[in-house]
Every structure is written in structure tokens, then in C-alpha cells.
Design a protein around this motif. Structure first.
Motif, short mmCIF file in Angstrom:
data_model
loop_
_atom_site.label_atom_id
_atom_site.label_comp_id
_atom_site.label_asym_id
_atom_site.label_seq_id
_atom_site.Cartn_x
_atom_site.Cartn_y
_atom_site.Cartn_z
N THR A 198 0.84 -1.19 0.00
CA THR A 198 0.00 0.00 0.00
C THR A 198 0.88 1.25 0.00
O THR A 198 2.07 1.19 0.33
N ARG A 199 0.29 2.37 -0.35
CA ARG A 199 1.02 3.64 -0.32
C ARG A 199 1.51 3.93 1.10
O ARG A 199 2.64 4.41 1.28
N GLU A 200 0.72 3.59 2.08
CA GLU A 200 1.13 3.82 3.47
C GLU A 200 2.35 2.97 3.82
O GLU A 200 3.28 3.46 4.47
N GLN A 201 2.36 1.72 3.40
CA GLN A 201 3.51 0.85 3.67
C GLN A 201 4.77 1.40 3.00
O GLN A 201 5.84 1.44 3.61
N ILE A 202 4.64 1.81 1.74
CA ILE A 202 5.79 2.35 1.01
C ILE A 202 6.34 3.58 1.71
O ILE A 202 7.56 3.70 1.93
N GLU A 203 5.46 4.50 2.07
CA GLU A 203 5.92 5.74 2.69
C GLU A 203 6.51 5.48 4.07
O GLU A 203 7.48 6.15 4.47
N THR A 204 5.99 4.52 4.80
CA THR A 204 6.55 4.17 6.10
C THR A 204 7.97 3.63 5.94
O THR A 204 8.88 4.00 6.69
N ILE A 205 8.16 2.76 4.97
CA ILE A 205 9.49 2.19 4.71
C ILE A 205 10.48 3.28 4.32
O ILE A 205 11.62 3.31 4.80
N VAL A 206 10.04 4.23 3.48
CA VAL A 206 10.92 5.32 3.07
C VAL A 206 11.24 6.23 4.24
O VAL A 206 12.39 6.67 4.42
N ARG A 207 10.25 6.52 5.07
CA ARG A 207 10.51 7.35 6.23
C ARG A 207 11.50 6.69 7.18
O ARG A 207 12.37 7.36 7.76
N CYS A 208 11.39 5.39 7.33
CA CYS A 208 12.35 4.66 8.17
C CYS A 208 13.74 4.72 7.56
O CYS A 208 14.74 4.86 8.28
N ALA A 209 13.82 4.63 6.24
CA ALA A 209 15.12 4.77 5.57
C ALA A 209 15.72 6.14 5.87
O ALA A 209 16.91 6.26 6.18
N GLN A 210 14.89 7.16 5.80
CA GLN A 210 15.37 8.53 6.05
C GLN A 210 15.79 8.75 7.50
O GLN A 210 16.57 9.67 7.78
N ALA A 211 15.29 7.93 8.40
CA ALA A 211 15.64 8.08 9.82
C ALA A 211 17.04 7.54 10.12
O ALA A 211 17.55 7.74 11.22
N ALA A 212 17.67 6.87 9.15
CA ALA A 212 19.02 6.35 9.36
C ALA A 212 20.02 7.48 9.53
O ALA A 212 19.80 8.61 9.07
N SER A 213 21.12 7.18 10.19
CA SER A 213 22.19 8.16 10.32
C SER A 213 22.72 8.56 8.94
O SER A 213 22.71 7.76 8.00
N THR A 214 23.15 9.81 8.83
CA THR A 214 23.71 10.30 7.58
C THR A 214 24.92 11.18 7.91
O THR A 214 24.83 12.03 8.81
N SER A 215 26.01 10.98 7.23
CA SER A 215 27.25 11.67 7.55
C SER A 215 27.09 13.18 7.41
O SER A 215 26.76 13.69 6.34
N SER A 216 27.32 13.90 8.51
CA SER A 216 27.28 15.37 8.53
C SER A 216 25.98 15.93 7.94
O SER A 216 25.96 17.02 7.39
N PHE A 217 24.89 15.15 8.03
CA PHE A 217 23.59 15.57 7.54
C PHE A 217 23.58 15.81 6.03
O PHE A 217 22.78 16.58 5.50
N VAL A 218 24.48 15.11 5.32
CA VAL A 218 24.64 15.30 3.87
C VAL A 218 23.47 14.69 3.10
O VAL A 218 23.05 15.21 2.07
N GLN A 219 22.93 13.56 3.56
CA GLN A 219 21.79 12.90 2.92
C GLN A 219 22.04 12.69 1.42
O GLN A 219 21.24 13.09 0.57
N ALA A 220 23.15 12.03 1.13
CA ALA A 220 23.60 11.89 -0.26
C ALA A 220 23.09 10.61 -0.90
O ALA A 220 23.86 9.79 -1.42
#
Length: 248
Positions: free
Chosen positions: A23-45
Motif C-alpha cells: 500500500t502507499r502507506e507501507q511504502i511511505e513508512t518504509i521510506v521514512r524509516c530509511a530517512q531516519a538512518a544516520s547520515t554523515s554530517s547531515f549530507v543525505q547523499a
């Protein structure tokens, strides 16, 4: 042991899925969880491309070595190292960023950011009762993948992540023993001990394959790795990365 640890330790790759889309909700939840991962110096590359067009999924499945589960799944995510966004920032801010964007360090940051995000996504999906499998086979032909996904310069598709409702779950492959992975204070370099540990692991893997295949397969892990590395796969990669003006 809590639910998060149980989910992580229960991981196995799933290569056969029910004919049921996320579902769209499942997809967006998975992507949001991906975005919650650590990212070096907030670069989000990194960027994530969700592929829902079946014709595109079929083409990507062919690139990946005709792996049909790349086409038949609940959803296909493609994780990309993305420094195109930072090129846009360079223009917006009129900043002297060109050499930094092209550097090996920033390329490594993009790879690491994408991998961290992907593993967050994988754990999130599995915690929802879904199965996942990483698809490195997309790197068989990144020129074609880039064309299919219309990725711009400085965006490198790294791997796919197929997610869906498992139709078949295989037994879990035993991992290397902790003693072969974890070192304290210094890297353990006793080669005799190292080889003995690998030989013990070979025996574990042989038993796993015997049980899984009814005795038809009993290859060792070190044998698999030696055969894999002898093939010299995807040796075009350095040229492809340089073509995108990265890792200079």
C-alpha cells in the motif's frame, strides 16, 4: 531479547512473493524509516526510486540476470548514491563545491548513506511481516539501468531492494562466527587461527547446503568466494563512476 533484535536475527532473503502490492502507506513508512538512518554530517547523499511500472521492472529483472522476483514483488526500491542534489545546492548557493563533490570522500559518504538507509528500510519492512531481498545484479549494466530510471549525472544506482509478502521462506544461511568478524583493539592476524575458523565455517555451510538440497549440493563458503572473485565481474565500474565525474 526484544522485538527489534528478534526481527534482525530472523532475517533471510525472500525470492518468491505473493501477487500482492504494498500500500502507499507501507511504502511511505518504509521510506521514512530509511530517512531516519544516520547520515554523515547531515549530507543525505542518496535517493530512492520506487519502480511501479511493470515494463520497467521487467527490464530491470533482465539486467539483473533474469531474476524474475525483481519484476514480481510487492514493491521495488532502487537505492542510489546521489550527489546531483549537491550540484543543485552548489548552483543555489553559488558555492565553491565542485572539487568536494567529485572527491573520493564524498563518494564514500554517498555509498555509506545509501547503505545505512537501505538497511533501515529492510528492517522496517521485515518488522511489518514482509520479506526482502537485495538486488546487486542491477550493477550488471548501470548504463541501461540509468536509462530506464532516467537518473542524471552524479546519481549512481547501487542496488535494488525488493519487498513483498513472502510466498516461500528458505532456511536461514549461517553467518560467519563472531570470532571471525569481531576483533578487539587490534585486527587479529594469526593466519593459522583465521584459516581454522574458516574451515570450521566451511563445514557448517556444507551441512546447510546438504540439508537444503537433499545432498545435491555441499560446496564450501571459501570455495564460493574464490570462484566468485575469479570471475572479475563488473570491471567497467571505475569507468562508469568517472564518467559521472565522481571519485576523482
Amino acid at each position: 531479547m526484544n522485538d527489534v533484535i528478534e526481527t534482525i536475527l530472523a532475517h533471510r532473503s525472500v525470492r518468491k512473493f505473493e501477487d500482492k502490492k504494498l500500500t502507499r502507506e507501507q511504502i511511505e513508512t518504509i521510506v521514512r524509516c530509511a530517512q531516519a538512518a544516520s547520515t554523515s554530517s547531515f549530507v543525505q547523499a542518496y535517493s530512492i526510486i520506487g519502480v511501479t511500472d511493470q515494463a520497467k521492472k521487467e527490464k530491470l529483472a533482465a539486467v539483473a540476470g533474469n531474476q524474475q522476483y525483481v519484476a514480481d514483488n510487492g514493491h521495488l526500491f532502487v537505492l542510489c548514491a546521489d550527489l546531483h542534489r549537491h550540484d543543485v545546492i552548489r548552483e543555489m548557493e553559488n558555492a565553491d563545491m565542485e572539487e568536494s563533490i567529485k572527491s573520493t570522500e564524498k563518494f564514500m559518504v554517498a555509498l555509506i548513506d545509501a547503505a545505512l538507509a537501505a538497511q533501515n528500510a529492510a528492517i522496517a519492512a521485515e518488522s511489518m511481516g514482509l520479506g526482502i531481498c537485495y538486488i546487486g545484479g542491477l550493477r550488471n549494466n548501470l548504463d541501461e539501468v540509468s536509462e530506464i530510471l532516467q537518473t542524471p549525472k552524479r546519481v549512481i544506482p547501487l542496488f535494488g531492494l525488493v519487498v513483498g509478502y513472502p510466498a516461500k521462506i528458505n532456511n536461514q544461511k549461517p553467518r560467519l562466527p563472531i570470532s571471525n568478524i569481531y576483533h578487539e583493539n587490534v585486527y587479529q592476524q594469526d593466519q593459522t587461527q583465521f584459516q581454522n575458523q574458516l574451515q570450521e565455517y566451511n563445514e557448517t555451510i556444507q551441512q546447510y547446503y546438504r540439508e537444503r538440497t537433499g545432498g545435491k549440493r555441499s560446496d564450501t563458503w571459501t570455495g564460493q568466494i574464490a570462484t566468485s572473485f575469479e570471475k572479475k565481474n563488473r570491471m567497467y565500474m571505475n569507468d562508469f563512476i568517472k564518467k559521472h565525474d565522481l571519485n576523482k
